[in-house]
Scaffold this active site. Structure first.
Site, PDB file in Angstrom:
ATOM      1  N   SER A  88      -3.532  -6.749   8.314  1.00  0.00           N
ATOM      2  CA  SER A  88      -4.188  -7.046   7.046  1.00  0.00           C
ATOM      3  C   SER A  88      -3.171  -7.692   6.086  1.00  0.00           C
ATOM      4  O   SER A  88      -2.572  -8.698   6.438  1.00  0.00           O
ATOM      5  CB  SER A  88      -4.838  -5.776   6.484  1.00  0.00           C
ATOM      6  OG  SER A  88      -5.793  -6.096   5.502  1.00  0.00           O
ATOM      7  N   TYR A  89      -2.979  -7.134   4.888  1.00  0.00           N
ATOM      8  CA  TYR A  89      -1.976  -7.733   4.002  1.00  0.00           C
ATOM      9  C   TYR A  89      -0.606  -7.706   4.651  1.00  0.00           C
ATOM     10  O   TYR A  89       0.233  -8.586   4.427  1.00  0.00           O
ATOM     11  CB  TYR A  89      -1.936  -6.989   2.664  1.00  0.00           C
ATOM     12  CG  TYR A  89      -1.331  -7.807   1.530  1.00  0.00           C
ATOM     13  CD1 TYR A  89      -2.151  -8.421   0.594  1.00  0.00           C
ATOM     14  CD2 TYR A  89       0.044  -7.973   1.405  1.00  0.00           C
ATOM     15  CE1 TYR A  89      -1.614  -9.174  -0.445  1.00  0.00           C
ATOM     16  CE2 TYR A  89       0.593  -8.724   0.379  1.00  0.00           C
ATOM     17  CZ  TYR A  89      -0.246  -9.324  -0.545  1.00  0.00           C
ATOM     18  OH  TYR A  89       0.295 -10.084  -1.564  1.00  0.00           O
ATOM     19  N   ASP A 124     -14.392  -8.520  12.290  1.00  0.00           N
ATOM     20  CA  ASP A 124     -13.379  -8.374  11.246  1.00  0.00           C
ATOM     21  C   ASP A 124     -13.637  -9.362  10.117  1.00  0.00           C
ATOM     22  O   ASP A 124     -13.979 -10.523  10.358  1.00  0.00           O
ATOM     23  CB  ASP A 124     -11.982  -8.617  11.830  1.00  0.00           C
ATOM     24  CG  ASP A 124     -10.884  -8.127  10.916  1.00  0.00           C
ATOM     25  OD1 ASP A 124     -10.782  -8.643   9.786  1.00  0.00           O
ATOM     26  OD2 ASP A 124     -10.125  -7.233  11.319  1.00  0.00           O
ATOM     27  N   HIS A 134     -12.743  -4.219  10.710  1.00  0.00           N
ATOM     28  CA  HIS A 134     -11.397  -4.225  10.126  1.00  0.00           C
ATOM     29  C   HIS A 134     -10.844  -2.792  10.144  1.00  0.00           C
ATOM     30  O   HIS A 134     -10.868  -2.080   9.142  1.00  0.00           O
ATOM     31  CB  HIS A 134     -11.443  -4.782   8.707  1.00  0.00           C
ATOM     32  CG  HIS A 134     -10.097  -5.130   8.137  1.00  0.00           C
ATOM     33  ND1 HIS A 134      -9.350  -6.192   8.585  1.00  0.00           N
ATOM     34  CD2 HIS A 134      -9.354  -4.547   7.157  1.00  0.00           C
ATOM     35  CE1 HIS A 134      -8.229  -6.267   7.905  1.00  0.00           C
ATOM     36  NE2 HIS A 134      -8.201  -5.269   7.037  1.00  0.00           N
ATOM     37  N   TYR A 159       0.800  -1.226   0.000  1.00  0.00           N
ATOM     38  CA  TYR A 159       0.000   0.000   0.000  1.00  0.00           C
ATOM     39  C   TYR A 159       0.833   1.277   0.000  1.00  0.00           C
ATOM     40  O   TYR A 159       0.310   2.331   0.345  1.00  0.00           O
ATOM     41  CB  TYR A 159      -0.948   0.003   1.201  1.00  0.00           C
ATOM     42  CG  TYR A 159      -1.810  -1.225   1.274  1.00  0.00           C
ATOM     43  CD1 TYR A 159      -2.483  -1.695   0.140  1.00  0.00           C
ATOM     44  CD2 TYR A 159      -1.945  -1.946   2.452  1.00  0.00           C
ATOM     45  CE1 TYR A 159      -3.265  -2.833   0.198  1.00  0.00           C
ATOM     46  CE2 TYR A 159      -2.734  -3.086   2.516  1.00  0.00           C
ATOM     47  CZ  TYR A 159      -3.390  -3.528   1.380  1.00  0.00           C
ATOM     48  OH  TYR A 159      -4.156  -4.654   1.444  1.00  0.00           O
TER      49      TYR A 159
END
Length: 585
Positions: A120-121, A265, A300, A51
């Site tokens: 997350s990622y 989430d 999330h 990101y």
């Protein structure tokens, strides 16, 4: 007050931009290095992100840890932003993560001890790197990272996670198109699909979600997110998905991990699955003991590290929910990377936020050993349709009761309203708007005379028939407050053809009764005295999941939709019920 056995924020910070690392196959990945402005060597915390390492989205680690005596390395993953190569979700992250750990360990400011952190990622890359056991990786702290890429990621029991996948891959495609120099050619078209083009992961416009056939999205995003077409082509489980599924590989892990997730989430399942798998199946007893789990009440969040009691729809979970996550992670890293901090492994390994009671509780295992799995059965006189119907939920087994019936029309699907969503409004919302519909069966329990705690996995066993050769069934458990507000707690879906197998789907015979098991995922929630339990049953949750067209054709090929006549059975032969993990109080 700072813990006397934790690192203090004593250092100024120096930033070294765009440090180059080459992967084993020669691809150049770039990282920014944030290090204490002091002589000597320090442990390293590695953050790997798709990101943009310079944009700061959920990158609070670079601000928190370096003043406390850690080097934080923030690296763009392959094919993203400043790093070279081609991005394809997940497939390069194990080897690239291994190489990045070993590269970070050799930096001049590094003492050779490396941890990984991120959400997350930025969490899934930790799991992947750890699966290859890089020699210098000592510890990790993944927050809400997906790891099961067919079930519970791209699909949920055969239904496509349409809402978040379109929003996410639309967002991811923009950088890829910019790297190719063709973003301006696509900007106007991409913006026409999205409600707010200026916001990352913005929901799409309704007509975009409604577009048929769904497989057209693979073509629409092929230049920026070519992997979406692959996801839509591989709509059954198999070798394509197995290549990136970490669940069969728990025995290859040997890294202590602090797993953080939350009840609302979108990747709740993954956090619990990885904790359980590594607690029970890691390579060594020491690593199995070195697994810790924290489950909060949020959706999330971006980022989790900013304390909040909100961020989960229209509910406030009270001041206890607003934890300092980085402070908890610091204890973890201090123990494994600096050898300071007392008793982190002597404490109970599980910390849960009990919603409704709105407090944290430590536990020794998950699921809880004292759980009493309790069945609550569906009842009605055959007219459970809507909140105005006669549906009831209770512990008594049903006798001879007529089935409930409704028409599922995919041209008018039940709208998504909160839940464990992403790219849509997530978390808690009043479900009474949904419960006004005739295609939603509503079963409400008696007013509770005493508190009822439900903590653990929730399952729905549904006996149903359809006029169609394939269809969907959904279920949602709610807490009805004394003022009537219906708070969604957990939910699930099953696509009928996947009732027995995700790898080998089979059609149903119209009007034949089948047993469906719906995994509603897990929760920790106190239904207070004076409240009531409620269960909703229907056949759609759109646009979170794609609409089942009821044709039985290959998925995503239909441009037309058909109605299905659904029947839900609750009698002496077909005891439709929800199974609750009740905790004695």
């Amino acid at each position: 007050m700072a813990n006397a056995h934790q690192s203090e924020p004593a250092f100024k910070v120096v930033v070294e931009k765009d440090q180059v690392m080459r992967t084993r196959d020669g691809v150049c990945l770039r990282a920014d290095v944030y290090r204490p402005d002091a002589p000597g060597r320090f442990p390293v915390l590695l953050v790997r992100t798709p990101y943009d390492k310079g944009a700061g989205m959920a990158l609070t680690e670079k601000d928190y840890f370096p003043p406390r005596g850690y080097v934080v390395v923030v690296q763009d993953t392959r094919g993203r932003h400043s790093s070279e190569g081609d991005f394809y979700p997940f497939v390069h992250e194990a080897r690239d993560g291994y190489d990045a750990v070993e590269w970070a360990a050799a930096l001049p400011c590094s003492d050779g001890k490396v941890g990984m952190v991120g959400q997350s990622y930025l969490a899934l890359v930790q799991y992947y790197a750890a699966s290859l056991r890089p020699p210098h990786l000592r510890v990790a702290a993944p927050v809400s990272g997906p790891v099961s890429y067919f079930e519970n990621f791209a699909y949920r029991r055969g239904a496509l996670e349409l809402g978040w996948m379109l929003a996410y891959f639309m967002f991811m495609a923009r950088d890829t198109l910019a790297r190719k120099g063709i973003y301006e050619q696509h900007r106007e078209r991409l913006d026409s699909y999205v409600s707010r083009p200026d916001i990352p992961m913005a929901p799409l416009k309704r007509d975009a979600y409604q577009h048929l056939p769904v497989r057209d999205w693979g073509e629409r995003l092929k230049d920026g997110a070519p992997y979406l077409a692959d996801y839509l082509r591989h709509w059954t489980d198999g070798t394509y998905w197995a290549a990136t599924d970490l669940r069969p590989r728990f025995g290859e892990f040997d890294t202590p991990m602090f797993h953080v997730g939350s009840w609302y989430d979108v990747f709740q399942y993954d956090t619990l699955a990885m904790y359980l798998g590594m607690r029970d199946g890691s390579r060594s007893e020491q690593t199995r003991r070195g697994q810790k789990l924290l489950m909060g009440p949020w959706a999330h969040l971006l980022p989790y590290s900013i304390p909040t009691s909100r961020g989960t729809g229209d509910i406030d979970f009270g001041p206890a929910a607003a934890i300092e996550l980085h402070a908890l992670q610091l204890r973890w890293f201090d123990h494994f990377l600096k050898g300071i901090g007392d008793g982190v492994l002597e404490e109970p390994p599980v910390r849960l936020f009990v919603m409704g009671e709105n407090r944290w509780r430590d536990e020794n295992e998950w699921p809880l050993a004292r759980t009493r799995y309790t069945e609550m059965f569906l009842h009605s006189g055959g007219h459970a349709n809507s909140l105005e119907g006669d549906g009831r939920l209770g512990p008594a087994r049903p006798g001879e009761e007529p089935a409930d019936r409704y028409v599922y029309d995919p041209n008018d699907p039940v709208p998504t309203r909160g839940g464990t969503a992403l790219g849509l409004k997530a978390g808690v919302f009043d479900q009474r708007e949904i419960e006004q519909r005739q295609d939603v069966l509503v079963y409400t329990g008696e007013t509770l005379a005493s508190d009822l705690e439900v903590t653990g996995p929730v399952t729905m066993i549904l006996y149903a028939a359809s006029s169609a050769p394939d269809t969907d069934f959904t279920a949602k458990l709610c807490d009805v407050r004394p003022d009537g507000y219906a708070q969604n707690i957990v939910e699930g879906v099953v696509r009928a053809r996947f009732r027995d197998s995700l790898a080998a789907p089979s059609p149903i015979v119209p009007e034949r009764v089948y047993e469906y098991r719906l995994d509603l995922w897990a929760t920790s929630h106190l239904f207070k005295a004076g409240h009531r339990l409620r269960l909703e049953v229907s056949s759609s949750n759109f646009p979170r999941y794609d609409r089942n067209p009821n044709t039985g054709h290959d998925l995503f090929a239909d441009a037309e939709l058909a109605r299905a006549h659904q029947s839900v059975f609750h009698d002496s032969g077909y005891g439709s019920r929800v199974v609750l993990p009740v905790i004695p109080r």
